[in-house]
Design an enzyme around this catalytic site. Structure first.
Site, PDB file in Angstrom:
ATOM      1  N   GLY A 303       8.267 -17.592  -1.790  1.00 29.36           N
ATOM      2  CA  GLY A 303       8.082 -17.000  -0.600  1.00 29.36           C
ATOM      3  C   GLY A 303       6.699 -17.198   0.158  1.00 29.36           C
ATOM      4  O   GLY A 303       6.264 -18.425   0.134  1.00 29.36           O
ATOM      5  N   SER A 304       6.094 -16.175   1.012  1.00 27.31           N
ATOM      6  CA  SER A 304       4.997 -16.306   1.582  1.00 27.31           C
ATOM      7  C   SER A 304       3.638 -16.739   0.932  1.00 27.31           C
ATOM      8  O   SER A 304       2.735 -17.000   1.549  1.00 27.31           O
ATOM      9  CB  SER A 304       4.792 -15.098   2.249  1.00 27.31           C
ATOM     10  OG  SER A 304       5.955 -14.883   3.318  1.00 27.31           O
ATOM     11  N   THR A 305       3.642 -16.924  -0.253  1.00 24.03           N
ATOM     12  CA  THR A 305       2.524 -17.388  -0.891  1.00 24.03           C
ATOM     13  C   THR A 305       2.193 -18.975  -0.703  1.00 24.03           C
ATOM     14  O   THR A 305       1.204 -19.308  -0.902  1.00 24.03           O
ATOM     15  CB  THR A 305       2.733 -17.385  -2.406  1.00 24.03           C
ATOM     16  OG1 THR A 305       3.928 -18.096  -2.923  1.00 24.03           O
ATOM     17  CG2 THR A 305       2.709 -15.938  -2.907  1.00 24.03           C
ATOM     18  N   GLU A 591       4.702  -7.583   3.959  1.00 27.28           N
ATOM     19  CA  GLU A 591       5.039  -7.612   2.725  1.00 27.28           C
ATOM     20  C   GLU A 591       3.912  -7.632   1.834  1.00 27.28           C
ATOM     21  O   GLU A 591       4.045  -7.505   0.411  1.00 27.28           O
ATOM     22  CB  GLU A 591       5.452  -9.264   2.167  1.00 27.28           C
ATOM     23  CG  GLU A 591       5.502 -10.256   3.396  1.00 27.28           C
ATOM     24  CD  GLU A 591       5.994 -11.637   2.918  1.00 27.28           C
ATOM     25  OE1 GLU A 591       5.219 -12.380   2.309  1.00 27.28           O
ATOM     26  OE2 GLU A 591       7.221 -11.953   2.916  1.00 27.28           O
TER      27      GLU A 591
END
Length: 591
Positions: A303-305, A591
């Site tokens: 994901g957003s990492t 998040e």
């Protein structure tokens, strides 16, 4: 007068012949005796010559005739494994085992008492034994182990039962003094003395060699850091009712792994079949065996990492030159698909706001301008297209889109979808993000300063410095606020992604990850925390995303490991973000 028996002048023939025969016999006997003496002398001389030759040979070579046997008697069958500070993690011990020998009695029954009575006596000494299993072994009348690794006092108690068929052979066994700690790093040794999974398998030949048996293998692991990481991950699993968890602590300048944890774990002292194999139904539900290493062997969409990686690539490529530039943050339509954000963040966002709010739409637009070729090249330079670089034998292959990346693929990869890697891939990538831009392979071997690999440059030093500012601001003002540990200047990024399943994504099954580094004014360590399918509980304010369950792990673990690693809390220091603060007027609850 009688005539003489023999005529005068004659010799008695019979006497002459007898004397000649007697002389011949004596001569032959003497010759035979001399021949035998010569043979004995020759054999003696040959043995003497061989002995002298052997003595001369040994004098030159210095090898004793029983040196190997003595070494086998005096040194363990397998070398020790120790952590970076010399703390034993695995070693050989000689212990008693409980062996059933039905032939111990030469006559009559193998047991003095009935199998039921003997089983009852053993259960009083070892309450954890399986009664039915022990009783079946005693009734079968076949040699079998009843228990391994007995304490001497327990062996005395068994001896007091008075059963000659219960014997106590002294055997070598592999012992893990830290129990289940670092089990996925160490692995275990099977009943044939062969290393299985972990470093026991990776170092098997070294550990059983003469040099390995007389020394030890030193890992990069610090058992104190390992213990803290496992403890906090286990706590987070319980608080969030997660199915599993994983974590890594990595030295950003050398690639050494200080801790690597995968939960649930197993005890290498007592490995059960279910630790390594699960049923087909469990596999369909997305479960994995306890012995499965989530850090190196299971790939996830993280994901957003990935968003800071995309921004770093865009900075290097000159796609982003002004961090204050406003990018449209409205839903993005690409063919039949629409990319949108978790919340409405307004009509536009700049780059710092994009990372602080974790905007998919702006990240996708930046990646669109960057292009698939350049983004893919960056990911390849970070090793995302290969198995993770580490000595462990179990390493998962990434789900990697081959060929040219079309526009939509480029956009989704930019925010961590459409590509699946291991948490160790992510840790190495974040090390390159913050250490000045150099990627180095991760290792479980303790490295001397001279042995640290040069690595390869992925980002410029200027880009790395800018990313450090952005990661710190995410923790100060954005989705990573619950990861902030006072005085340790933590920076990082949240990531929450739905798990794929049959027929598409499973909307109620998340992988929640927080990728961090500290201290951001001079980064030394990357810390990754990942939760597998966390649930919304009262402890997490009924939220399932990384901001509520993975980020708090970092907040708790960094103050525990920082002082152990020489990083003391200092609230008077921090990375300078004064030039970027005017660009972020408000924080985020994303998040």
């Amino acid at each position: 007068m009688n005539a003489p028996a023999f005529p005068l002048g004659t010799i008695p023939t019979t006497v002459s012949v007898g004397r000649r025969r007697l002389v011949n016999v004596r001569q032959r006997s003497l010759l035979t005796a001399k021949a035998r003496m010569l043979w004995i002398l020759a054999v003696f001389m040959l043995v003497t010559v061989l002995a002298l030759f052997r003595i001369v040979y040994l004098g030159f070579t210095g090898v004793g005739p029983r040196q190997g046997d003595l070494a086998d008697m005096l040194i363990p069958a397998r070398g020790d494994i120790v952590d970076r500070n010399g703390v034993p993690l695995a070693r050989d011990f000689r212990v008693y085992s409980l062996w059933y020998n039905p032939k111990a009695m030469t006559e009559g029954s193998a047991l003095i008492h009935s199998p039921e009575e003997v089983t009852a006596g053993l259960l009083r000494i070892f309450p954890d034994l399986d009664r039915d299993e022990i009783l079946a072994k005693l009734r079968a009348g076949k040699p079998a182990y009843l228990r391994k690794s007995l304490l001497p006092e327990d062996a005395n108690k068994v001896h007091a039962l008075g059963e000659p068929a219960l014997e106590f052979p002294l055997e070598a066994t592999r012992f893990y003094p830290q129990g289940s700690m670092a089990a996925h790093v160490l692995g275990y040794v099977d009943s044939y003395g062969k290393g299985k999974v972990g470093m026991e398998e990776a170092f098997n030949d070294q550990l059983i060699s003469h040099e390995g048996r007389t020394g030890h293998a030193t890992l990069s692991i610090d058992f104190r850091v390992q213990s803290a990481l496992e403890d906090e991950l286990a706590r987070a699993m319980q608080l969030s009712a997660a199915k599993g968890a994983a974590g890594v602590v990595l030295d950003v300048d050398s690639g050494e792994i200080l801790a690597l944890a995968s939960l649930p774990s197993f005890d290498p002292n007592h490995v059960k079949p279910t630790d390594m194999v699960i049923s087909a139904e469990e596999a369909r539900n997305g479960d994995v065996p306890h012995g499965f290493n989530r850090v190196t062997n299971q790939v996830y969409e993280l994901g957003s990492t990935f968003k800071p990686i995309t921004v770093a690539a865009a900075l290097d490529a000159g796609v982003v030159t002004d961090l204050g530039k406003q990018w449209p943050a409205t839903p993005l339509h690409v063919g039949r698909f629409t990319i949108h954000d978790l919340h409405n963040y307004g009509a536009s966002l700049n780059v710092p706001e994009t990372l602080i709010h974790s905007s998919n739409t702006v990240t996708a637009r930046i990646a669109d301008e960057l292009g698939g070729v350049r983004l893919k090249k960056t990911m390849e330079a970070l090793g995302m297209n290969q198995r993770p670089y580490v000595e462990l034998p179990a390493k998962g292959f990434p789900i990697w889109p081959r060929g040219e990346w079309p526009r939509l693929r480029t956009m989704t990869v930019a925010y961590g979808h459409g590509i699946a890697v291991t948490p160790l891939h992510l840790a190495s990538a974040y090390a390159a993000l913050v250490n000045g831009g150099i990627w180095r392979p991760a290792t479980l071997k303790k490295l001397a300063p001279a042995d640290v690999p040069a690595g390869r440059r992925v980002f410029t030093a200027a880009t790395s410095a800018r990313v450090r500012q952005l990661l710190r601001m995410i923790v100060q003002y954005g989705t990573g606020r619950k990861a902030d540990a006072p005085g340790f200047r933590v920076g990082g990024k949240t990531g929450s992604a739905e798990k794929p399943g049959v027929g598409g994504y499973r909307h109620h099954s998340l992988i929640a990850t927080f990728a961090s580094a500290f201290p951001m004014d001079k980064p030394r360590y990357v810390v990754i925390a990942m939760m597998d399918e966390p649930q919304g509980t009262a402890a997490t304010s009924y939220q399932r995303t990384a901001a509520w369950n993975a980020a708090p792990v970092i907040q708790r673990v960094v103050p525990r490991i920082g002082p152990l690693l020489g990083v003391m809390p200092d609230e008077t220091r921090d990375i300078d973000t004064t030039d970027l603060r005017p660009l972020v007027p408000q924080g985020s609850d994303g998040e």
